[in-house]
Write a protein that holds these residues in place. Structure first.
Motif: not given
Length: 823
Positions: A482-507
């Motif tokens: 989709g290339g939606d800037l706000e949606q990509e930020r929200r996706m990263l923030d949501t995945l970081r908040a999952v218990p057990g996650v130590s790091a999240v990154g896009f490539g």
């Protein structure tokens, strides 16, 4: 004569049940293995043979010769070429574009995936495929048409009577409603469409906007042509170079064209569909091809299993020939001719082989499903093929295994046999033949074992090899489209908040990448300008912590440094700006730097774009072990102003079971993109398709090795039993003269193991040459060490020792007086 032959065979079975049983079992194993592996080889060689008019079907590949990377061929082609191909080549009867697509249906938040193609209305005319329901010519003429395979129809609806049904499809989050216009009839045999479950027309919007429809240098699917005659293939090939010059040429700044001289770096090739299964081994963006040499080796193993079984029969028959010498002498005295006796003994061999053939057919029924399971191929017992081949195999094997023993038996002279106190043994010539057969049997078996061990090491290495990033605790999701800037930020923030996650990154690249982009860069070095084609990747904060690549020199990106922020789409399009980049080790080697540290601070240019190297990481292997890792340039994106282009999220986790972590991530994903499947999975699962074919076919070598060793051991056991009986008198004399039991055992073992040792000497060089050639096909491979050779040799000697040890001990423990009286 037939009655005499049957009586003779039954009499031998009653008198010597162990020998006849071993003979029968060895032949049955050989025939069963031969038939099962022949079915597999026939399956692989029959790829696409079931497509009507397949001799006129070709795929158009593109071949690139680019600076800095090895020449490569791709199964995909720019769809921009199709109208020009139709225009310039009257040899083309019809054509279709094939765009592989993962189509999903959704029910209650649960996605069901269907593999298929987006294609043209001409699809069914090109491939000549019939529909069991619907009209082929009209099935894809409407933009909302949908054709399902019979299996997919049952999967989705539980019935094949589905014409007119409405289906809502979800392709990468884009929903569309389709009407079922046809159901495909199954295509006979293996083919490139075997996994196609859904066929839909290419959406008009996609054809107008997607780069692979608009530019020569971009490709996302295959073009298949149906020619008017098979001879047209050669005629077209001769004119393809001029076609490329005529249509793909353009100025350096022409984005549609390849360049002013495209023929220097770009070539179009016609590949007959009948050859795809073997051809695609070295082709990028193709289905998993099969190495022809591996398939031929599998067929050779089946043939050698049959040869071993025949050799085993010859060995047993010649060893036991003396036991029938007096029968032959008496019958010749009563008037039987050598010709009559030869026919009788050949007949007995054919009867035994025929019975073994029936047992072998039963073993084929058992082995074939197991082979299909091991290889993942749809191999079944084709009785038309088996019943045509089996009589030939029985006759040839019967003649091969019976000719020499029948010649020996029918050649005995009555006077010499009846006057002798002992049964004839055939002399030194017969002994040498038996030892040569044993040596040949074990040489074949040992060579197969060595190959099996090397293949197992290579497949294990491919699965577990260091890929330049940390695989443990890593999960990778699907592309965030989709290339939606706000949606990509929200996706990263949501995945970081999952218990057990130590790091999240896009490539934008990931293991087994969906697509790859390359660009030309130049480096003004001390020895002149160097051009290099580089793989493009864009990564974000957290990427280094997730993948943990090894930093060889310099530093990684820092979000606090503005110069590290990478270019946006407009900067890349117009080749402008100055940015910091990280490159991989292959780049530094290609540019001629002695060490990665020498590359730090150097500048790469692409027209007006300047890329300053701030760091060098070790090569990260996202591609097949057969492919070279390409030079790679990595840009940085903090999501401050530039969205990613279809990024792939990667997550590092700890303290949670992998399956539970995947469920948590899927739930978090659904809260942001409920219309798009997430499917978080380990890197190894994504990469498995790149080496699972070699791994599965390696299992066949294991089966072949087991069968070969079994047959060889049967021959050695029978020979040992016969020799032990004949040497009882010799052993009695030796023990009378003071030989100990240990000395007797040592003597007998040395004699029995001598042909096995010779087999080891013969097998090792052959296996070394074969495996060296096979390993050369992998860019990432294990060294060809001595270990598998030593293991195979030691194992063969141990198995041979255990095989004959019982007979050896029995003879060595015999009382001298009883042994001498028995003779």
């Amino acid at each position: 004569m037939l009655t005499t032959i049957l009586r003779g065979a039954l009499r031998q079975a009653r008198r010597h049940p162990v020998y006849v049983g071993l003979d029968l079992l060895g032949l049955a194993l050989g025939i069963g293995a031969f038939l099962s592996l022949a079915l597999l080889v026939r399956y692989e060689y029959g790829f696409n043979a079931g497509l009507p008019g397949v001799e006129r079907l070709v795929r158009v590949d593109e071949h690139w010769t680019l600076a800095g990377i090895a020449p490569m061929e791709e199964a995909d082609l720019s769809f921009l070429a199709l109208p020009f191909l139709r225009q310039d080549f009257p040899e083309i009867e019809d054509a279709a574009r094939l765009l592989p697509s993962a189509l999903r249906t959704e029910q209650g938040g649960t996605f069901t995936k269907f593999d298929g193609y987006e294609t043209d209305p001409s699809f069914f005319r090109v491939f000549g495929i019939a529909l069991s329901r619907g009209v082929a010519d009209d099935a894809l003429s409407r933009p909302d048409g949908l054709v399902l395979s019979e299996a997919a129809a049952m999967k989705a609806f539980g019935t094949r009577d589905i014409l007119g049904r409405r289906v809502e499809l979800n392709k990468a989050g884009v929903r569309s409603v389709h009407v079922v216009t046809g159901v495909m009839a199954p295509i006979h045999g293996p083919n490139l469409l075997a996994r196609a479950e859904m066929i839909v027309p290419i959406p008009g919007e996609e054809a107008r906007t997607r780069s692979c429809f608009l530019y020569w240098g971009s490709a996302c699917g295959a073009i298949v042509l149906r020619l008017r005659t098979p001879e047209d293939i050669s005629a077209m090939r001769a004119r393809l170079r001029d076609f490329v010059i005529r249509h793909a040429s353009g100025a350096d700044d022409d984005r549609v064209a390849i360049g002013p001289h495209p023929e220097k770096i770009y070539e179009m090739r016609l590949v007959p569909l009948r050859r795809l299964n073997f051809y695609d081994v070295g082709v990028v963006d193709s289905d998993d091809g099969v190495d022809r040499n591996v398939v031929n080796a599998i067929g050779l193993i089946g043939f050698l299993a049959l040869v071993l079984a025949c050799a085993n029969t010859v060995n047993l028959a010649t060893a036991r020939a003396g036991l029938r010498a007096r029968e032959v002498a008496v019958r010749k005295t009563l008037g039987a001719t050598r010709r009559v006796l030869f026919v009788q003994f050949m007949g007995e061999a054919l009867v035994v082989t025929a019975v073994a053939g029936i047992v072998g057919l039963v073993l084929c029924e058992i082995l074939t499903p197991e082979i299909a399971s091991l290889t993942g191929e749809g191999v079944t017992v084709s009785y038309g093929f088996v019943l045509a081949v089996l009589p030939v195999v029985v006759v040839v094997a019967g003649l091969a295994s019976g000719f020499h023993p029948a010649t020996i038996l029918s050649g005995y002279r009555p006077a010499a046999v009846l006057a002798a106190a002992r049964m004839p043994s055939g002399g030194r010539g017969a002994a040498r033949l038996r030892n040569a057969l044993v040596a040949g049997q074990f040489a074949i078996a040992i060579a197969i074992v060595i190959c099996t061990l090397v293949i197992d090491r290579q497949t294990a290495f491919m699965r577990d090899a260091d890929r330049g990033y940390s695989k443990s605790g890593l999960l990778i999701g699907q592309q965030v489209l989709g290339g939606d800037l706000e949606q990509e930020r929200r996706m990263l923030d949501t995945l970081r908040a999952v218990p057990g996650v130590s790091a999240v990154g896009f490539g934008e690249l990931e293991p087994a990448p969906h697509s790859m982009s390359r660009s030309d860069y130049k480096y003004a070095g001390p020895n002149g300008q160097v051009s290099i084609q580089m793989l493009f990747d864009r990564v974000g904060p957290g990427y280094f912590e997730v993948y943990r690549p090894r930093l060889l020199a310099g530093r990684w990106f820092d979000p606090e440094r503005g110069q590290d922020e990478g270019p946006d789409a407009d900067d890349l399009l117009k080749s402008r700006g100055s940015f910091n980049v990280v490159v991989n080790a292959r780049t530094t080697a290609t540019l001629g730097f002695a060490t990665p540290r020498q590359a730090i601070g150097q500048v790469l240019t692409a027209d007006g774009l300047r890329a300053r190297i701030i760091g060098v990481v070790d090569d990260m292997r996202f591609v097949s072990p057969r492919e070279e890792v390409a030079p790679e340039i990595i840009f940085f994106d903090t999501l401050a102003r530039v969205p990613f282009v279809d990024p792939v999220p990667a997550v590092r986790f700890q303290g949670v079971a992998r399956a539970e972590m995947a469920r948590r991530l899927d739930r978090a994903w659904a809260s942001v993109r409920p219309e798009l499947a997430s499917n978080f999975q380990p890197a190894d699962e994504r990469m498995a398709e790149l080496f699972v074919g070699d791994e599965r076919r390696g299992h066949i070598f294991t089966v072949g090795a087991v069968v070969a060793l079994l047959i060889a051991c049967m021959g050695l056991y029978s020979l040992a039993a016969f020799s032990a009986i004949r040497r009882v008198h010799e052993i009695g004399i030796r023990k009378t003269l003071g030989a100990s039991g240990r000395q007797i055992v040592s003597l007998l073992l040395r004699d029995f193991l001598r042909p096995v040792a010779l087999a080891c000497v013969l097998a090792c060089p052959v296996a070394w040459v074969v495996m060296r050639a096979w390993l050369s096909g992998f860019e990432q491979r294990v060294p060809l060490s001595l270990q598998p050779f030593l293991v195979a040799v030691a194992g063969a000697l141990l198995i041979a020792t255990l095989t004959v040890l019982g007979q050896t001990l029995r003879v060595a423990r015999a009382e001298p007086a009883r042994a001498l009286r028995a003779q």
